[in-house]
Design an enzyme around this catalytic site. Structure first.
Site, PDB file in Angstrom:
ATOM      1  N   HIS A   6      10.125 -13.041  -0.406  1.00 32.63           N
ATOM      2  CA  HIS A   6       8.482 -11.910  -0.085  1.00 32.63           C
ATOM      3  C   HIS A   6       7.872 -12.513  -1.151  1.00 32.63           C
ATOM      4  O   HIS A   6       7.666 -11.465  -2.461  1.00 32.63           O
ATOM      5  CB  HIS A   6       8.432 -11.445  -0.060  1.00 32.63           C
ATOM      6  N   HIS A   8       3.894 -15.161  -2.155  1.00 37.08           N
ATOM      7  CA  HIS A   8       2.771 -15.342  -2.221  1.00 37.08           C
ATOM      8  C   HIS A   8       2.280 -16.763  -3.151  1.00 37.08           C
ATOM      9  O   HIS A   8       2.457 -16.279  -4.424  1.00 37.08           O
ATOM     10  CB  HIS A   8       2.264 -14.498  -1.389  1.00 37.08           C
ATOM     11  N   ARG A  71      -1.026 -16.854   0.686  1.00 36.05           N
ATOM     12  CA  ARG A  71      -1.808 -15.926   0.356  1.00 36.05           C
ATOM     13  C   ARG A  71      -1.946 -15.224   1.431  1.00 36.05           C
ATOM     14  O   ARG A  71      -2.399 -15.329   1.666  1.00 36.05           O
ATOM     15  CB  ARG A  71      -3.168 -16.328  -0.647  1.00 36.05           C
ATOM     16  N   SER A  73      -3.732 -12.051   1.376  1.00 33.79           N
ATOM     17  CA  SER A  73      -5.470 -12.008   1.829  1.00 33.79           C
ATOM     18  C   SER A  73      -6.078 -13.379   2.260  1.00 33.79           C
ATOM     19  O   SER A  73      -6.917 -13.045   2.443  1.00 33.79           O
ATOM     20  CB  SER A  73      -5.382 -11.197   0.938  1.00 33.79           C
ATOM     21  N   HIS A 178       3.220  -9.554   8.624  1.00 36.84           N
ATOM     22  CA  HIS A 178       1.874  -9.071   7.567  1.00 36.84           C
ATOM     23  C   HIS A 178       0.866  -9.561   8.007  1.00 36.84           C
ATOM     24  O   HIS A 178       0.512 -10.724   8.515  1.00 36.84           O
ATOM     25  CB  HIS A 178       3.222 -10.747   6.456  1.00 36.84           C
ATOM     26  N   TYR A 194      -1.890  -2.301   4.567  1.00 34.82           N
ATOM     27  CA  TYR A 194      -0.489  -3.428   5.419  1.00 34.82           C
ATOM     28  C   TYR A 194       0.146  -2.607   5.219  1.00 34.82           C
ATOM     29  O   TYR A 194       1.441  -2.711   5.905  1.00 34.82           O
ATOM     30  CB  TYR A 194      -0.032  -3.588   2.960  1.00 34.82           C
ATOM     31  N   HIS A 223       7.443  -5.080   2.144  1.00 37.54           N
ATOM     32  CA  HIS A 223       6.696  -3.623   1.744  1.00 37.54           C
ATOM     33  C   HIS A 223       7.714  -2.492   2.154  1.00 37.54           C
ATOM     34  O   HIS A 223       7.107  -0.866   1.967  1.00 37.54           O
ATOM     35  CB  HIS A 223       5.045  -3.103   1.698  1.00 37.54           C
ATOM     36  N   GLU A 284       7.366  -9.505  -3.870  1.00 32.74           N
ATOM     37  CA  GLU A 284       5.803  -9.656  -4.008  1.00 32.74           C
ATOM     38  C   GLU A 284       5.253 -10.558  -5.455  1.00 32.74           C
ATOM     39  O   GLU A 284       4.263  -9.752  -5.092  1.00 32.74           O
ATOM     40  CB  GLU A 284       5.189  -8.862  -2.899  1.00 32.74           C
TER      41      GLU A 284
END
Length: 342
Positions: A6, A8, A71, A73, A178, A194, A223, A284
């Site tokens: 994980h 990004h 990414r 977000s 995700h 999330y 997560h 992450e």
């Protein structure tokens, strides 16, 4: 070998964000919308963005390979229409492919899909296929809520999603479930949206029979699975009330959880409740939680420390979490590593 499943590209050169801002501004005035060719980022800029950030931390913390995707977000599927999302996804995926090509021993790609609210998910398939077949990516990120926190899409068990699943099975790739940015003021993006989505995705699968139709389909819920491990008894009980099989049979052949849990008690709970076969190492890092924990003096997202400090995991179980589970869930990555003699 330690595989972080994980990661990004949160440190992309600022030119990417500037181009995106121009694209968003151009939604109201198409004549001002930039062309993809106007984004100029050199290989040297990419190297600098990685060497001083992700790669440095990987070397400091002792991980070897990161599954690297755009990414989360920044996906922002709620912005614009499918054409906006399609152009944006293609740009972000290409940058991750370039990073993987520049650092082939340390990064391997996972694709962002050009999702858009109300648009048939099958429109994502050309970008998905390009990333897997041309770029050598090994997974996708699937957003169960392209609306950005308003949850206007049907659940993951709905047949609307089946074209994506059919392609995943054909290509032998997993999906990390995700979400992206929340545009709903009730849900903080990383602190609520999330984790809500992680829990919601699991419950959607629990109430349906998706894996009866796709017995080899694989989902990674990030997560640490949101609220799932903490409320495992609740989910077992709900499955029982819904006349579903035991969760080990109903879901755990297909659903996996990562270790993006940022304190020792959380990791201990995750690895005590969830079978070790279903836990994959991840951090992450340089993501939602970047600070130093004042209680330990170490970065919250240095998740390898928590695995190492576990007193309930055997060395063999730690190796499963670090490597062998990832090779099993990501068969294309396993093949790529074996081709390199790893």
């Amino acid at each position: 070998m330690i595989i972080d499943i994980h990661g990004h590209y949160t440190t992309a050169p600022k030119a990417l964000e500037d181009w995106r801002n121009r694209q968003i501004a151009g939604i109201k005035d198409p004549s001002a919308r930039p062309k993809a060719s106007e984004l100029k980022i050199s290989d040297d800029e990419l190297r600098a963005s990685i060497i001083d950030n992700q790669l440095k931390k990987m070397q400091e913390r002792g991980s070897d390979l990161t599954v690297f995707s755009p990414r989360a977000s920044f996906m922002a599927h709620h912005i614009g229409d499918f054409n906006v999302s399609s152009t944006w996804a293609a740009i972000c995926n290409e940058l991750c492919a370039r990073v993987a090509a520049l650092f082939p021993d340390h990064f391997i790609g996972a694709a962002m899909l050009p999702q858009s609210p109300g648009v048939d998910p099958k429109t994502c398939i050309p970008e998905l296929e390009k990333c897997i077949k041309d770029y050598g990516f090994v997974a996708i990120n699937l957003n169960p809520d392209p609306s950005g926190g308003h949850w206007t899409s049907p659940p993951l068990t709905d047949r609307q999603w089946y074209p994506i699943y059919e392609k995943m099975v054909e290509l032998e790739i997993p999906a990390m479930i995700h979400v992206s940015t929340s545009c709903n003021a009730c849900f903080h993006t990383t602190g609520a949206h999330y984790l809500n989505a992680d829990t919601t995705a699991f419950m959607q699968c629990l109430t349906g029979d998706l894996f009866r139709d796709f017995p080899t389909l694989k989902f990674v819920i990030p997560h640490g699975g949101g609220a799932v491990p903490y409320h495992w008894g609740r989910f077992r009980g709900l499955a029982q009330e819904l006349k579903k099989p035991l969760l080990t049979d109903h879901l755990l052949n297909n659903i996996f959880f990562d270790t993006c849990v940022y304190h020792q008690p959380g990791i201990d709970l995750l690895t005590k409740v969830i079978p070790v076969d279903n836990v994959l190492f991840a951090s992450e890092m340089i993501g939602a939680v970047r600070g130093v924990d004042p209680e330990t003096g170490f970065y919250y997202d240095d998740t390898k420390r928590y695995i190492e400090a576990s007193t309930q995991l055997t060395p063999a179980e730690k190796q499963q979490i670090y490597e062998s589970n990832a090779r099993r869930v990501y068969p294309r990555m396993d093949a790529a590593l074996k081709a390199k003699g790893k």
